[in-house]
Write an enzyme that holds these catalytic residues in place. Structure first.
Site, PDB file in Angstrom:
ATOM      1  N   ASN A 215      53.116  20.138   3.908  1.00 16.03           N
ATOM      2  CA  ASN A 215      54.275  19.689   3.136  1.00 16.03           C
ATOM      3  C   ASN A 215      54.196  19.967   1.637  1.00 16.03           C
ATOM      4  O   ASN A 215      55.047  19.532   0.884  1.00 16.03           O
ATOM      5  CB  ASN A 215      54.494  18.193   3.380  1.00 16.03           C
ATOM      6  CG  ASN A 215      54.696  17.902   4.860  1.00 16.03           C
ATOM      7  OD1 ASN A 215      55.494  18.563   5.511  1.00 16.03           O
ATOM      8  ND2 ASN A 215      53.951  16.949   5.397  1.00 16.03           N
ATOM      9  N   THR A 216      53.149  20.666   1.217  1.00 18.76           N
ATOM     10  CA  THR A 216      53.065  21.101  -0.177  1.00 18.76           C
ATOM     11  C   THR A 216      53.052  22.626  -0.151  1.00 18.76           C
ATOM     12  O   THR A 216      52.152  23.224   0.454  1.00 18.76           O
ATOM     13  CB  THR A 216      51.780  20.544  -0.849  1.00 18.76           C
ATOM     14  OG1 THR A 216      51.895  19.126  -0.922  1.00 18.76           O
ATOM     15  CG2 THR A 216      51.574  21.106  -2.238  1.00 18.76           C
TER      16      THR A 216
ATOM     17  N   ASN B 110      44.331  18.372  10.659  1.00 15.85           N
ATOM     18  CA  ASN B 110      45.571  17.796  10.126  1.00 15.85           C
ATOM     19  C   ASN B 110      46.717  17.913  11.150  1.00 15.85           C
ATOM     20  O   ASN B 110      46.486  18.225  12.309  1.00 15.85           O
ATOM     21  CB  ASN B 110      45.921  18.528   8.829  1.00 15.85           C
ATOM     22  CG  ASN B 110      46.487  17.585   7.782  1.00 15.85           C
ATOM     23  OD1 ASN B 110      47.397  16.818   8.093  1.00 15.85           O
ATOM     24  ND2 ASN B 110      45.959  17.629   6.585  1.00 15.85           N
TER      25      ASN B 110
ATOM     26  N   ASN C 118      55.979  13.987   9.791  1.00 20.47           N
ATOM     27  CA  ASN C 118      56.132  13.544   8.392  1.00 20.47           C
ATOM     28  C   ASN C 118      56.218  14.754   7.480  1.00 20.47           C
ATOM     29  O   ASN C 118      55.621  15.799   7.742  1.00 20.47           O
ATOM     30  CB  ASN C 118      54.988  12.600   7.993  1.00 20.47           C
ATOM     31  CG  ASN C 118      53.804  13.333   7.388  1.00 20.47           C
ATOM     32  OD1 ASN C 118      53.798  13.664   6.202  1.00 20.47           O
ATOM     33  ND2 ASN C 118      52.805  13.634   8.221  1.00 20.47           N
TER      34      ASN C 118
HETATM   35  C1  LIG Z   1      52.734   9.648   8.061  1.00 21.86           C
HETATM   36  C2  LIG Z   1      51.529  10.500   7.920  1.00 21.86           C
HETATM   37  C3  LIG Z   1      51.047  10.805   6.655  1.00 21.86           C
HETATM   38  C4  LIG Z   1      49.902  11.588   6.518  1.00 21.86           C
HETATM   39  N1  LIG Z   1      49.408  11.850   5.262  1.00 21.86           N
HETATM   40  C5  LIG Z   1      48.242  12.524   5.135  1.00 21.86           C
HETATM   41  C6  LIG Z   1      47.647  12.712   3.856  1.00 21.86           C
HETATM   42  O1  LIG Z   1      48.149  12.246   2.838  1.00 21.86           O
HETATM   43  N2  LIG Z   1      46.497  13.419   3.802  1.00 21.86           N
HETATM   44  C7  LIG Z   1      45.873  13.933   4.912  1.00 21.86           C
HETATM   45  O2  LIG Z   1      44.798  14.539   4.791  1.00 21.86           O
HETATM   46  N3  LIG Z   1      46.410  13.760   6.140  1.00 21.86           N
HETATM   47  C8  LIG Z   1      47.564  13.062   6.267  1.00 21.86           C
HETATM   48  N4  LIG Z   1      48.105  12.872   7.515  1.00 21.86           N
HETATM   49  C9  LIG Z   1      47.433  13.500   8.689  1.00 21.86           C
HETATM   50  C10 LIG Z   1      46.487  12.529   9.388  1.00 21.86           C
HETATM   51  O3  LIG Z   1      45.437  12.134   8.560  1.00 21.86           O
HETATM   52  C11 LIG Z   1      45.912  13.177  10.654  1.00 21.86           C
HETATM   53  O4  LIG Z   1      45.143  14.289  10.271  1.00 21.86           O
HETATM   54  C12 LIG Z   1      46.991  13.646  11.622  1.00 21.86           C
HETATM   55  O5  LIG Z   1      48.075  12.744  11.647  1.00 21.86           O
HETATM   56  C13 LIG Z   1      46.467  13.800  13.048  1.00 21.86           C
HETATM   57  O6  LIG Z   1      45.958  12.571  13.540  1.00 21.86           O
HETATM   58  P1  LIG Z   1      46.844  11.575  14.461  1.00 21.86           P
HETATM   59  O7  LIG Z   1      47.450  12.387  15.552  1.00 21.86           O
HETATM   60  O8  LIG Z   1      45.854  10.555  14.955  1.00 21.86           O
HETATM   61  O9  LIG Z   1      47.860  10.977  13.553  1.00 21.86           O
HETATM   62  C14 LIG Z   1      49.250  12.094   7.670  1.00 21.86           C
HETATM   63  C15 LIG Z   1      49.743  11.786   8.928  1.00 21.86           C
HETATM   64  C16 LIG Z   1      50.863  11.008   9.070  1.00 21.86           C
HETATM   65  C17 LIG Z   1      51.371  10.679  10.448  1.00 21.86           C
END
Ligand SMILES: Cc1cc2nc3c(=O)[nH]c(=O)nc-3n(C[C@H](O)[C@H](O)[C@H](O)COP(=O)(O)O)c2cc1C
Length: 352
Positions: A173-174, A241, A108
């Site tokens: 992404n920022t 993250n 993303n």
């Molecule tokens: C589509 C998407 C959007 C995300 N947006 C955020 C966000 O706004 N803030 C944040 O701290 N992490 C964000 N994340 C990261 C997730 O919170 C997490 O740290 C990361 O995806 C790893 O966990 P996972 O493998 O279980 O997805 C996002 C992840 C995904 C897939």
């Protein structure tokens, strides 16, 4: 909503539209409710909070705090809403969300699309505080120069409503955001956000303050963060993250997309980073383990490596909400097989 029926349909549409539909359905009460009560051995106390189970929904699924209660009803032990920015902002141009089906991964590059703090707080206030634990994850607007001011504003606005607070320092992404994880900026930021929280000291309860860091840090960077966290009295860390790295094993046609990679390709790296952070902090502050968790066995491994709680997001995309029940069941079985009476006993077991 039966995810098994909806899944083939959801796969035909683009991922961001599918996500929007899911949020809408959840908001309308169309989502199910987990029927299986939590195994009492999964209950755990971290900070001064009682979690009915240690499996949480990671930030980014519910950016605007619209479906906290519905996600808790699916069986999560806690839900983290956000990242919210002080002012509304649209985020990056679409497409900005990619499903890597062959890899069970997601890329993303949303760039903090947010409806802003005022709306976030409005929604957050309406949640049922008896339904479970909810955290607020705050960030900065893209064009803000004084980053700490944005984080402080987020903390002050959500302090009264959230059970815990998170400064997200690690979205790729920022522009410039991850630079906040370096020693001097993080010291400054932690100081300013702790001051912001102090301004809420009139409240009956002051929520714990955490920082969410990325998995792409080397040992020295991790050490700096651990030292600052301990020296300044941060209450916890989230590790972590998405990654900007692209493992050579990725097969999906989307693997070259810019953004943060999450899901199965992140499992190993996120686990190693967590173990390193636990070692560096000496287990003195709770860590939430996140990244590539899709099974009870992996949740258990992360707890043994040092996580007091775990979170997931991407695995939901591939396995649907039934996964939450499955993970909890498997985790309880793993804890029993390991001879542990509960979650807290297993935290950091690999390091002993
Ligand atoms: C589509 C998407 C959007 C995300 N947006 C955020 C966000 O706004 N803030 C944040 O701290 N992490 C964000 N994340 C990261 C997730 O919170 C997490 O740290 C990361 O995806 C790893 O966990 P996972 O493998 O279980 O997805 C996002 C992840 C995904 C897939």
């Amino acid at each position: 909503m039966d995810y098994r029926l909806a899944r083939p349909f959801l796969r035909l549409i683009d991922p961001e539209t599918a996500h929007g539909l899911a949020i809408h359905a959840l908001g309308c009460g169309l989502a199910g409710r987990s029927r299986e009560p939590d195994d009492p051995m999964l209950a755990t106390r971290v900070w001064d909070l009682s979690f009915r189970n240690p499996v949480g929904l990671a930030a980014g699924f519910d950016k605007d705090a619209e479906v906290i209660d519905a996600m808790l009803a699916l069986g999560f032990g806690f839900v983290e809403a956000g990242t919210v920015t002080p002012l509304p902002q649209p985020g990056n141009p679409k497409p900005r969300l990619f499903r890597l089906d062959e890899d069970e991964g997601v890329i993303n590059r949303f760039g903090f699309n947010s409806k802003g703090l005022a709306r976030f707080v409005e929604r957050f206030k309406r949640r049922d505080r008896t339904a479970g634990i909810a955290g607020a994850n705050v960030g900065k607007n893209r064009d803000t120069v004084d980053a700490a001011a944005d984080y402080a504003a987020g903390i002050e606005a959500t302090c009264e409503w959230a059970d815990y607070l998170v400064c997200n320092l690690s979205s790729p992404n920022t522009p410039g955001l991850r630079g906040l994880q370096a020693r001097a900026p993080i010291e400054h930021l932690v100081e300013r956000t702790l001051e912001a929280r102090q301004r809420c000291s009139h409240l009956a309860r002051i929520p714990p303050l955490l920082a969410k860091v990325g998995p792409d840090l080397d040992e020295n960077q991790l050490r700096d963060i651990a030292e600052v966290a301990l020296a300044y009295g941060l209450d916890g860390l989230i590790v972590g993250n998405t990654t900007v790295e692209r493992p050579a094993s990725l097969r999906s046609r989307h693997r070259g997309e810019t953004g943060g990679l999450s899901g199965a390709p992140l499992t190993r790296k996120a686990g190693e980073c967590l173990a390193a952070m636990y070692r560096l902090t000496g287990g003195r502050i709770p860590i939430i383990g996140c990244g590539g968790i899709a099974s009870g066995a992996e949740a258990y491994a992360r707890i043994r490596a040092g996580a007091s709680l775990v979170q997931l997001y991407s695995a939901l995309v591939f396995h649907g909400p039934e996964l939450v029940t499955r993970i909890k069941r498997e985790l309880a079985a793993c804890l029993r097989a390991g001879g542990f009476a509960g979650v807290a006993e297993a935290v950091g077991a690999d390091h002993r």
